[in-house]
Design an enzyme around this catalytic site. Structure first.
Site, mmCIF file in Angstrom:
data_model
loop_
_atom_site.group_PDB
_atom_site.id
_atom_site.type_symbol
_atom_site.label_atom_id
_atom_site.label_comp_id
_atom_site.label_asym_id
_atom_site.label_seq_id
_atom_site.Cartn_x
_atom_site.Cartn_y
_atom_site.Cartn_z
ATOM 1 N N CYS A 102 -4.425 24.190 5.793
ATOM 2 C CA CYS A 102 -3.381 22.901 6.103
ATOM 3 C C CYS A 102 -2.955 22.622 3.925
ATOM 4 O O CYS A 102 -3.950 22.833 3.316
ATOM 5 C CB CYS A 102 -4.207 21.966 6.363
ATOM 6 S SG CYS A 102 -3.671 20.086 6.269
ATOM 7 N N CYS A 105 -4.228 18.420 2.566
ATOM 8 C CA CYS A 105 -5.562 17.917 1.932
ATOM 9 C C CYS A 105 -6.116 19.148 0.296
ATOM 10 O O CYS A 105 -5.636 19.679 0.237
ATOM 11 C CB CYS A 105 -7.268 17.624 1.491
ATOM 12 S SG CYS A 105 -6.907 16.948 3.512
ATOM 13 N N CYS A 180 -6.363 16.173 12.413
ATOM 14 C CA CYS A 180 -7.488 15.881 12.013
ATOM 15 C C CYS A 180 -8.409 15.125 11.213
ATOM 16 O O CYS A 180 -8.503 13.588 11.836
ATOM 17 C CB CYS A 180 -5.735 15.250 11.231
ATOM 18 S SG CYS A 180 -6.299 14.797 9.255
ATOM 19 N N GLN A 259 0.358 -0.170 3.388
ATOM 20 C CA GLN A 259 -1.064 1.421 3.461
ATOM 21 C C GLN A 259 -1.499 2.438 4.331
ATOM 22 O O GLN A 259 -2.075 1.510 5.467
ATOM 23 C CB GLN A 259 -1.866 0.463 2.237
ATOM 24 C CG GLN A 259 -0.824 0.013 0.788
ATOM 25 C CD GLN A 259 -0.952 1.211 -0.211
ATOM 26 O OE1 GLN A 259 -1.774 2.024 0.124
ATOM 27 N NE2 GLN A 259 -0.264 0.684 -1.284
ATOM 28 N N TYR A 288 10.648 -4.205 -4.097
ATOM 29 C CA TYR A 288 10.542 -3.297 -3.303
ATOM 30 C C TYR A 288 9.509 -3.739 -2.832
ATOM 31 O O TYR A 288 7.776 -2.345 -2.028
ATOM 32 C CB TYR A 288 9.413 -1.745 -4.034
ATOM 33 C CG TYR A 288 10.255 -1.689 -4.809
ATOM 34 C CD1 TYR A 288 11.834 -0.548 -4.395
ATOM 35 C CD2 TYR A 288 10.278 -1.798 -6.321
ATOM 36 C CE1 TYR A 288 12.358 -0.134 -5.998
ATOM 37 C CE2 TYR A 288 11.013 -1.049 -7.138
ATOM 38 C CZ TYR A 288 12.173 -0.691 -7.469
ATOM 39 O OH TYR A 288 13.029 -0.007 -8.189
ATOM 40 N N GLU A 312 14.298 -5.528 -1.353
ATOM 41 C CA GLU A 312 13.336 -4.806 0.123
ATOM 42 C C GLU A 312 14.758 -3.768 0.166
ATOM 43 O O GLU A 312 15.923 -4.993 1.034
ATOM 44 C CB GLU A 312 12.377 -5.690 1.104
ATOM 45 C CG GLU A 312 11.867 -4.401 2.302
ATOM 46 C CD GLU A 312 11.812 -2.455 1.457
ATOM 47 O OE1 GLU A 312 10.707 -2.789 1.001
ATOM 48 O OE2 GLU A 312 11.870 -1.926 2.137
ATOM 49 N N CYS A 384 1.900 5.318 -6.221
ATOM 50 C CA CYS A 384 1.551 6.047 -6.336
ATOM 51 C C CYS A 384 1.778 7.302 -7.192
ATOM 52 O O CYS A 384 1.565 8.190 -6.601
ATOM 53 C CB CYS A 384 1.830 6.570 -4.540
ATOM 54 S SG CYS A 384 3.317 6.343 -4.265
HETATM 55 C C1 LIG Z 1 5.281 1.806 -1.476
HETATM 56 S S1 LIG Z 1 6.343 1.203 -0.406
HETATM 57 C C2 LIG Z 1 5.450 -0.948 -0.852
HETATM 58 C C3 LIG Z 1 5.596 -1.721 -0.003
HETATM 59 C C4 LIG Z 1 5.005 -2.906 -0.105
HETATM 60 N N1 LIG Z 1 4.717 -3.689 -1.801
HETATM 61 C C5 LIG Z 1 3.604 -2.762 0.403
HETATM 62 O O1 LIG Z 1 1.948 -3.448 -0.545
HETATM 63 O O2 LIG Z 1 3.117 -2.734 1.917
HETATM 64 C C6 LIG Z 1 8.069 0.682 -1.498
HETATM 65 C C7 LIG Z 1 8.990 0.393 -0.212
HETATM 66 O O3 LIG Z 1 10.393 0.065 -1.478
HETATM 67 C C8 LIG Z 1 11.107 0.086 -0.555
HETATM 68 N N2 LIG Z 1 12.157 0.912 -1.091
HETATM 69 C C9 LIG Z 1 12.394 2.138 -1.154
HETATM 70 N N3 LIG Z 1 13.604 1.797 -2.681
HETATM 71 C C10 LIG Z 1 14.050 0.695 -2.250
HETATM 72 C C11 LIG Z 1 15.102 0.507 -3.291
HETATM 73 N N4 LIG Z 1 15.653 1.008 -3.951
HETATM 74 N N5 LIG Z 1 14.795 -0.558 -3.452
HETATM 75 C C12 LIG Z 1 14.156 -1.695 -3.299
HETATM 76 N N6 LIG Z 1 13.639 -1.285 -2.476
HETATM 77 C C13 LIG Z 1 12.961 -0.175 -2.268
HETATM 78 C C14 LIG Z 1 10.940 1.132 0.371
HETATM 79 O O4 LIG Z 1 11.217 0.953 1.919
HETATM 80 C C15 LIG Z 1 9.228 0.572 0.881
HETATM 81 O O5 LIG Z 1 9.287 -0.424 2.271
#
Ligand SMILES: C[S@@+](CC[C@H](N)C(=O)[O-])C[C@H]1O[C@@H](n2cnc3c(N)ncnc32)[C@H](O)[C@@H]1O
Length: 428
Positions: A102, A105, A180, A259, A288, A312, A384
């Site tokens: 797998c 991990c 898993c 998350q 985002y 978003e 991340c």
């Molecule tokens: C890592 S997640 C973070 C979400 C939030 N901050 C949280 O902690 O729950 C990234 C987010 O960015 C959005 N996203 C991806 N590309 C984007 C873009 N170019 N502009 C705006 N949002 C975007 C995704 O839909 C997702 O909801």
């Protein structure tokens, strides 16, 4: 978990198709293993070439089977025999872990402390190499709970017979997996792996922190888009689940982002607020924003005289953010849009504070440049991927900003992944 040592065969004999046409493909090479590198492997050297060795630990001497050789300066290998074991080595608790098995991990064979030390080394190395910051102290902090049973969301792939599995490392081949061990009890209770899923390409289980459970299916005919559940349809459970974090409930589309570790939202939100120190009356920007986690907490902090704008791209997430922000004391607005330099430049807003939490690829040079041009008092960058984060930080540093804080969290035990939060401020 038991420690293992001595001259042991690693794993339980998986088969991994070799990749490339380079001269070392399929060779077994005895070598000393060096530090952990970005990507879930350690670095070794042999005859002037670099080997990225999985299933090994720093300081070990191993027999490495070359699994990929494109003929360039490096190749990839699996440690198939440990000749001198690290004291940090343990027996992998998952029966699916090991060379050729797998790919979910990377560090099942390492103690928890060694996993976090390896990730800290990766973050330090990326900051040094890509951001030009050689001396940042990095400690990867554990989240509550252990190494297993933390995944509230598990995506299984499905084979032609409708049986679940997980993809092998850098491969489309499936390791048959019914259960898993990283999944929470809620994920296990879905019994997804004990059922057949004819016509499915992937099956997602979402077992939320509030006890909701949804199962989503992506048909095998649908294009696969890494990191999204966009085209997946909910086949069991609610289309929107409830999550618990920061002492309240949140609504999140079952197909949307939240998350994965049950302690991650709390840890990251606490860190963002601690870094930004919002004041009553501040204007804050959440880029985002997902379902509005950071935006809502900032809105509480800036109060009735403050303002918060959340941006978003995803329609369902933006709708959830509106619902989660309803009743906030501040003036709040959710804009469904991609984050672009044009959008930031045209906001007509001078934010005091910004939080951004982009997907794995990072926000990118142009967005960072547009962001620092807005001249906020402080920016919290949640990432991340330490490489994307380091590249983006470099843009702010080149514009005269400073890295004033950095925390890292082990939001994904057993895997190569690590979450960081960086505090950026204009140079004083
Ligand atoms: C890592 S997640 C973070 C979400 C939030 N901050 C949280 O902690 O729950 C990234 C987010 O960015 C959005 N996203 C991806 N590309 C984007 C873009 N170019 N502009 C705006 N949002 C975007 C995704 O839909 C997702 O909801």
């Amino acid at each position: 978990m038991t420690r293992s040592g001595g001259r042991s065969r690693v794993g339980r004999g998986g088969v991994r198709p070799p990749v490339g046409t380079g001269p070392w493909l399929g060779r077994e090479i005895e070598l000393d293993v060096g530090p952990v590198a970005h990507g879930g492997h350690c670095v070794g050297r042999h005859d002037g070439r670099v080997l990225f060795v999985r299933h090994a630990l720093p300081g070990e001497r191993v027999l490495a089977l070359v699994t990929e050789d494109g003929g360039g300066s490096y190749c990839r290998a699996d440690a198939v025999r440990v000749l001198t074991a690290s004291p940090d080595r343990v027996e992998p608790p998952c029966p699916h872990a090991g060379p050729g098995r797998c790919g979910g991990c990377d560090w099942q064979h390492a103690t928890a402390d060694a996993q976090r030390a390896g990730k800290a080394a990766v973050v330090r190395e990326q900051l040094s190499r890509l951001a030009g910051l050689p001396d940042v102290p990095v400690v990867v902090e554990p989240l509550p709970g252990g190494l297993l049973g933390w995944r509230t969301r598990v995506r299984f792939a499905v084979d032609a017979d409708g049986r679940t599995g997980l993809r092998r490392n850098r491969s489309h081949t499936l390791e048959p997996v019914r259960h898993c061990p990283l999944g929470t009890e809620g994920v296990a209770a879905s019994r997804v792996g004990e059922r057949r899923w004819p016509g499915a390409g992937e099956v997602d289980v979402v077992a939320s922190t509030a006890g909701d459970r949804a199962i989503l299916v992506l048909p095998s005919s649908a294009p696969r888009v890494a990191g999204t559940r966009g085209a997946a349809a909910v086949v069991e459970g609610p289309p929107v689940v409830r999550e618990v974090a920061a002492g309240r409930e949140w609504r999140v589309a079952a197909a949307g982002f939240w998350q994965v570790h049950p302690g991650a939202a709390d840890a990251l939100a606490g860190c963002v607020l601690d870094f930004l120190r919002p004041l009553p009356g501040d204007t804050a920007l959440d880029l985002y924003a997902g379902s509005g986690l950071f935006a809502a907490l900032l809105a509480d902090a800036v109060g009735p005289t403050g303002r918060v704008l959340a941006v978003e791209a995803d329609a369902a997430a933006a709708a959830d953010a509106r619902a989660n922000l309803a009743g906030s004391p501040a003036a709040v607005h959710v804009r469904q849009s991609r984050v672009t330099p044009g959008l930031l430049g045209g906001l007509g807003l001078n934010p005091d504070l910004v939080v951004l939490d982009p997907p794995r690829a990072g926000a990118g040079r142009d967005v960072l440049a547009a962001l620092v041009a807005l001249a906020p008092r402080a920016v919290a960058y949640v990432a991340c991927d330490p490489a994307s984060c380091a590249r983006d930080l470099r843009v702010a540093l080149d514009a005269g900003w400073e890295l004033r804080g950095l925390r890292a969290f082990d939001c994904f035990p057993m895997t190569r992944h690590v979450e960081t939060v960086a505090l950026l401020c204009p140079a004083s």
